[in-house]
Scaffold this active site. Structure first.
Site, mmCIF file in Angstrom:
data_model
loop_
_atom_site.group_PDB
_atom_site.id
_atom_site.type_symbol
_atom_site.label_atom_id
_atom_site.label_comp_id
_atom_site.label_asym_id
_atom_site.label_seq_id
_atom_site.Cartn_x
_atom_site.Cartn_y
_atom_site.Cartn_z
ATOM 1 N N ASP A 22 -11.014 20.206 -47.803
ATOM 2 C CA ASP A 22 -9.688 20.809 -47.904
ATOM 3 C C ASP A 22 -8.957 20.657 -46.569
ATOM 4 O O ASP A 22 -9.148 19.657 -45.875
ATOM 5 C CB ASP A 22 -9.830 22.293 -48.278
ATOM 6 C CG ASP A 22 -8.692 22.798 -49.144
ATOM 7 O OD1 ASP A 22 -7.578 22.920 -48.625
ATOM 8 O OD2 ASP A 22 -8.915 23.070 -50.339
ATOM 9 N N HIS A 50 -4.736 26.762 -46.665
ATOM 10 C CA HIS A 50 -5.252 26.547 -48.007
ATOM 11 C C HIS A 50 -6.777 26.563 -48.052
ATOM 12 O O HIS A 50 -7.388 27.210 -48.905
ATOM 13 C CB HIS A 50 -4.711 25.211 -48.540
ATOM 14 C CG HIS A 50 -4.921 24.969 -49.990
ATOM 15 N ND1 HIS A 50 -6.057 24.351 -50.492
ATOM 16 C CD2 HIS A 50 -4.146 25.244 -51.067
ATOM 17 C CE1 HIS A 50 -5.953 24.252 -51.803
ATOM 18 N NE2 HIS A 50 -4.803 24.782 -52.185
ATOM 19 N N SER A 77 -5.889 25.204 -57.627
ATOM 20 C CA SER A 77 -6.637 25.252 -56.360
ATOM 21 C C SER A 77 -7.429 26.536 -56.215
ATOM 22 O O SER A 77 -8.451 26.580 -55.527
ATOM 23 C CB SER A 77 -5.680 25.138 -55.172
ATOM 24 O OG SER A 77 -5.190 23.838 -55.025
#
EC number: 3.4.21.-
Length: 723
Positions: free
Chosen positions: A129, A169, A455
């Site tokens: 990620d 994220h 996600s």
């Protein structure tokens, strides 16, 4: 594609703007790249160190790729490209995750671990990620290491503000899996490893994704989570192939299905991987705001932008048209401003409204369909998205009127943004399972924040796999996948019917049931492929495993009769204790008696009073899938007189042409590509830059198969060559 095309500092997607002066600057910059080589990469590592002293070999990849990570100035890397052993097979497709304002919310951290004694202890989970804030108090206990393929070091920290657009994220994803502090993840005792493949702003390339995947496999991960994607619906895109190989090597890979819904065919690589577990997003419980105008019989749903405060209005407000938000607004104190999407970032529009005293912002789409966006700056007023149709209607009907907000509580439904399948070419059913993905609170640098998307659904499933892996250490990827799919519960839509297979796969994950299931069904998604013409018979095999101590009786419930379709399935069969039984499901299709297009539904398999819904799918002759996908035009700084084009053609083409048009008058200029008998899959070619005389064009890509034509149009910007 050779090394030149991998220097992505100057690789653009249909927007080329490189001058010779810029090229000289690029040649002098330090860059880090990955190249695939012929033969043993360790041999060529030694060769480069001996004969190219100004190029540093950062890492050797010999698991999923034969490749080298190199660092140096562009001009020195260009010398490497002249070596015969250097080759590349990966186009540098852009990968990204939604970016959001870094505004940790004062929310109560959730405790996600469910009613089970398992916590993921001893299971290694890799998160590919944007990196991870491994100093976060809820993550530092479980963080065990990782790697940064952006900066090529062993510190996979999120991008910091001093390094570019900051990210959060990967930290959010990691917390869902295994936070272990004030917040508890699904598997709070799992070992977390971070692999930073996406840099500032959450953007990276397929080359970095594959490199991070290989490093995670080398490090012995049990499970890998990929909450990222691109826009190419292809089962044989390089990232999908690399994922398949990682799974063949014993690693379970979980991938977000994408946020490009609600249209069909929106799943994209690497979620298109045949072997991976692709995850869509569901709504556990959410209060959806709707706008209404007095005396108008229409309710307009609002989709909150990531990073926005809650839309929580209880009284009516006037509406103001803010245009594109490029200019300052007059006093809009106590009003809601409506902006059109485009030209400037969402956060800049919101700042214009906030400065003028607005209480809220609506941004409507500039093209058909819904969109999911995120804010890069913190705001004190709520910001919602709306479709183009709804936004234009609201501006027309709501002018000088008051808008009221009403709310609807939604539970256990599919998230509207969740990407749908199937996969083109092999017609695989994706997603395979759905999990919570709306208003998900988790860790971010400096605290906690709610985000939404597939996600967030993917790491939930990765956490569940960690629980199953702890309970059954000898189970490999196929068995882990079968455990969650065999115990899933299909969701029903607003009408009470099951969502379609390409919307939810096997259904919603049921954590407790998946940890120790009595029955496992392998290859439970029945994909019969494409029927081209006439009468065809198709067969697929499923495997039913009975893990219990008693014989199990199974029976199929025949689906409703459909003209042109005949099923050949066993009505009753028995599976002994600890036995695996292969069951053949046959389908006979008369193409002439069916409508062309996508056909899907469910077969019900009963185990006593328990039932499992098996999704099936086939395509009759053709369907509305994208016939032209992944179009790219790239420029090499070393060959200024060349462009390279590439695209994915799932059906191939009897004839392919690329034409140039003037953007204003739409006058035809010339045809720059004419190819015939193009095979299905990736298609690439070279265009001389001299074909592009003007600064801008409309590029018109057209393919013909039989009497059917399909096309793709895009704008193109070019700086002419300078003498």
């Amino acid at each position: 594609m050779r090394l030149r095309q991998l220097l992505l500092a100057i690789t653009l997607v249909f927007t080329v703007a490189i001058s010779p002066i810029q090229t000289d600057a690029i040649l002098a910059e330090d860059m880090a790249i990955i190249v695939e080589v012929e033969g043993d990469p360790n041999k060529w590592k030694a060769y480069i160190e001996d004969y190219h002293p100004f190029v540093e070999v950062i890492h050797v990849y010999d698991t999923l790729l034969n490749a080298l990570a190199l660092k140096g100035k562009s001009k020195d890397l260009y010398d490497i490209d002249k070596e015969d052993f250097v080759r590349t097979i990966h186009p540098a497709q852009k990968y990204e995750v939604p970016n959001a304002a870094h505004s940790p919310s004062p929310i109560k951290p959730p405790k996600r671990n469910v009613n089970t004694p398992y916590t993921g202890k001893g299971v290694k989970v890799g998160v590919i990620d944007t990196g991870m804030d491994y100093s976060h108090p809820d993550l530092k206990r479980n963080y065990k290491g990782g790697y940064d393929v952006v900066d090529f070091d062993d510190q996979p920290m999120e991008t910091l503000p001093t390094e570019g657009m900051p990210t959060l994220h990967g930290t959010h994803v990691s917390g869902i899996i295994a936070a272990n502090g004030e917040m508890k993840g699904v598997a709070p005792n799992a070992d977390l490893y971070a692999y930073r493949a996406l840099g500032p702003g959450g953007v990276g390339s397929s080359v970095g994704i594959v490199a991070a995947l290989e490093k995670a496999v080398e490090d012995g991960m049990d499970i890998i989570n990929l909450s990222l994607g691109n826009s190419v619906n292809s089962p044989d895109w390089p990232t999908s192939i690399a994922v398949n190989k990682a799974i063949e090597m014993g690693v379970a890979v979980v991938i977000a299905n994408g946020n490009a819904g609600p249209d069909n065919w929106t799943v994209a690589s690497p979620a298109t991987s045949v072997k991976a577990l692709s995850v869509g997003a569901s709504i556990t419980e959410i209060k959806i705001p709707y706008l209404t105008i007095p005396l108008e019989d229409r309710k307009l749903p609002l989709q909150m932008l990531v990073g926005s405060p809650e839309w929580n209005f209880s009284k009516p407000y006037q509406l103001v048209n803010g245009g594109l938000g490029k200019e300052a607004l007059p006093d809009v104190q106590g009003k809601i401003v409506i902006f059109k999407r485009g030209e400037i970032p969402f956060s800049e529009k919101v700042q214009v409204a906030e400065k003028a005293g607005a209480v809220g912002v609506i941004i409507y789409n500039n093209e058909e369909g819904v969109f999911q966006g995120g804010l890069t700056e913190t705001t004190s007023i709520p910001v919602a998205a709306m479709t183009k149709e709804d936004g234009e209607w609201l501006l027309q009907k709501g002018k000088e009127k008051w808008a009221y907000t009403s709310y609807q509580l939604v539970k256990d439904k599919l998230a509207p943004f969740s990407s749908k399948g199937p996969v083109v070419a092999n017609w695989d059913i994706k997603p395979e399972i759905i999990a919570p993905g709306v208003e998900i609170a988790s860790t971010v640098p400096g605290g906690y924040q709610e985000l939404q998307g597939t996600s967030m659904a993917s790491p939930y499933v990765a956490g569940v796999l960690a629980l199953i892996k702890e309970a059954h250490p000898d189970w490999g990827p196929n068995k882990l996948k079968a455990a969650v799919l065999s115990t899933a519960k299909p969701f029903k839509n607003e009408t009470g019917s099951l969502y379609q297979p390409i919307e939810q796969g096997m259904g919603a994950i049921q954590t407790e049931k998946s940890i120790n299931p009595e029955i496992l069904i392998y290859e439970s998604r029945l994909t019969f492929g494409k029927i081209n013409e006439g009468v065809k018979e198709k067969k697929v095999d499923i495997v039913v495993e009975n893990r219990s101590e008693e014989t199990k009786k199974f029976r199929f419930d025949y689906p409703h009769h459909e003209s042109g379709v005949v099923w050949d399935i066993p009505q009753t069969f028995y599976v002994k204790p600890k036995e695996k039984k292969h069951i053949t499901v046959g389908l006979r299709v008369n193409s002439r008696k069916l409508e062309k297009g996508l056909h899907q539904g469910w077969l019900t398999l009963y185990n006593g009073n328990d039932e499992v819904y098996l999704p099936y799918l086939f395509v009759n002759e053709t369907a509305d899938y994208p016939k032209i996908d992944g179009v790219e035009l790239t420029l090499s700084p070393f060959e200024q007189d060349k462009f390279k084009y590439s695209m994915y053609l799932p059906d191939g083409a009897e004839q392919l042409t690329i034409d140039l048009y003037e953007p204003e008058s739409l006058r035809y200029v010339k045809t720059i590509v004419e190819d015939e008998e193009v095979k299905p899959g990736m298609h690439e070619g070279i265009i001389n830059r001299g074909e592009f005389v003007e600064n801008s064009y409309l590029v018109f890509v057209k393919i013909r198969n039989g009497k059917t034509y399909d096309s793709f149009v895009t704008e193109f910007q070019n700086f002419p060559l300078q003498p």
